[in-house]
Motif scaffolding. Structure first.
Motif: not given
Length: 505
Positions: A425, A479, A482, A485
């Motif tokens: 990412t 995390k 993340e 998303k």
């Protein structure tokens, strides 16, 4: 001496160190050690400096023999890693009375090279006529063995070779910043650990590239070229001409090794650089290698220094995988490319709307009632849109253009490369997530891109679970966010998040 003898000696030494036996017992043990040390050529069971017990030979080369050895000082301190790698220089390097001082000076430089891709050098010493280096013990295999394995397959794809190439380059680039040129860079001086780490060896015998005017006493340094320690197949033309050491010597050697990884063979069939220049030999093209990477390799393989890539940083910049439509994130080039992509997507949307309008008009003229649905399918190697009508036997099909198909193919390849090298990412604008989303911007139902997002989410979930097991809840939550998303409705991530939040209530 057999393994039992070695075990007995080690046990006696360790006992003396820990239990502090009487002076008579110390003398007897010391006598046993001295007997081993003076028993002739080094072999398994020999002890150097009353500290390093040689356990096995793990390699040998032009410079010396490498032993696995137990460090009795580490054993006394009950350290976790008691074994070290001990490189004993060959006999021909012992005869010069100044050699020890020169090598010791260079080893001090190598000890400054604290880098994850460079083997750690702990010490440099001598015992009688034996000159040796003490280094960290690595578990794995030399790159030379790995290249032998892949040679029969004609090398490996760039995306698999890239982490190795990058690791080697980062090590050399770091050393060059410290004004140290390796000068004997070759596959057998590179090590791949079982965990996949790349380690470069033998900086302890490298040449110093630049000398400060305040250090004129160091002008005479150990130069492997003068002692014929260089490896001809990887030595630049200038090394044979005994020119001043230059980072471009290492660039040439790195390019040779990188070529071997990608092609399974040496670019000049291991001919000396002078001979290759004399007959104007050119490295054969590598099938499947992109033009960008091929240009970078040939630039670094230039036989004349003035035509060669100037630095490791330039080599990395030229060969590093990059999206064809962007440069460094944040530059004007990226903005222009992003704008171009947006325009292209708008053109596609306009074309689709026009097509819808035309179909709708035809259906109305035919007095066909109902709702038109759109389904994306895979057909003939590309993506097509199928518009069912009342006559299911004759659907209307519109294919994506060949340009769009090629763009999707390149994006998917790039996304996989990002994933393999760990750019999941981050960095922004050049990672697997960003690239898969570029695919979906062109084709929202692309199966490989959707599977890629799922793969990313699964990886992030695995990392979140590890953090949760370590009770690092704040990091775990970050995390999880993340991962959400990537896939906002991923059940396992949502469940883990709820579990953490409950503990706070």
């Amino acid at each position: 001496m057999n393994a039992d003898d070695l075990g007995n000696i080690t046990a006696r030494i360790n006992s003396r160190l820990t239990n502090r036996r009487s002076s008579d017992q110390d003398a007897a043990t010391s006598g046993a050690i001295q007997k081993v040390e003076n028993s002739g050529p080094l072999k398994v069971g020999s002890i150097l400096n009353r500290r390093f017990v040689l356990k096995e030979v793990i390699g040998s080369g032009g410079m010396g023999t490498v032993f696995r050895a137990t460090d009795l000082h580490r054993l006394e301190a009950q350290g976790q890693q008691t074994d070290v790698a001990l490189k004993v220089l060959n006999e021909e390097f012992r005869d010069d009375p100044e050699l020890f001082i020169m090598l010791q000076r260079e080893t001090k430089k190598s000890q400054m090279l604290a880098h994850p891709n460079i083997v750690s050098v702990y010490d440099f010493d001598r015992d009688g006529r034996n000159i040796f280096m003490v280094m960290e013990m690595l578990e794995g295999k030399p790159l030379s063995h790995y290249i032998q394995e892949i040679a029969r397959r004609g090398g490996i794809p760039f995306d698999k070779a890239w982490p190795i190439i990058e690791g080697m380059a980062l090590a050399l680039g770091y050393a060059h910043k410290k004004n140290i040129v390796h000068s004997d860079f070759k596959p057998s001086n590179i090590f791949i650990t079982y965990s996949g780490e790349v380690k470069v060896l033998d900086f302890g015998i490298a040449c110093a590239a630049v000398k400060s005017k305040h250090q004129s006493y160091e002008v005479t340094v150990f130069n492997p070229r003068n002692l014929e320690a260089l490896t001809p197949a990887y030595a630049s033309l200038e090394m044979f001409e005994n020119c001043v050491p230059d980072p471009r010597d290492d660039v040439y050697a790195l390019a040779c090794v990188s070529y071997e990884l990608l092609a399974g063979r040496h670019p000049f069939s291991k001919l000396l650089a002078q001979k290759a220049l004399e007959i104007n030999l050119q490295p054969p093209a590598i099938p499947g290698l992109k033009r960008r990477q091929w240009n970078a390799l040939t630039h670094a393989l230039a036989l004349r220094r003035e035509q060669r890539t100037t630095s490791i940083a330039q080599f990395l910049d030229e060969i590093r995988p990059k999206p064809a439509w962007s440069g460094v994130p944040g530059t004007a080039a990226v903005k222009a490319s992003t704008h171009a992509l947006a325009l292209k997507r708008n053109q596609i949307r306009v074309s689709v709307r026009q097509f819808f309008s035309e179909i709708k008009s035809r259906l109305l003229r035919l007095n066909i009632l109902g709702v038109v649905t759109v389904t994306a399918l895979i057909a003939a190697g590309g993506y097509v849109y199928i518009y069912p009508s009342m006559n299911a036997a004759s659907p209307v099909v519109v294919e994506l253009t060949s340009e769009q198909q090629l763009q999707i193919k390149d994006l998917l390849e790039l996304a996989q490369i990002h994933f393999d090298v760990g750019y999941i990412t981050e960095p922004q604008g050049s990672n697997a997530l960003w690239t898969y989303r570029r695919v979906l911007a062109i084709d929202p139902d692309n199966r490989e891109a959707l599977q890629g997002l799922e793969k990313i989410a699964d990886l992030i979930e695995e990392q979140a679970n590890e953090l949760f097991a370590q009770q690092k809840f704040e990091e775990c939550l970050a995390k999880i966010e993340e991962g959400l998303k990537v896939q906002p409705k991923k059940d396992r991530l949502l469940s883990l998040k709820e579990q953490i939040l409950k503990t706070r209530r």
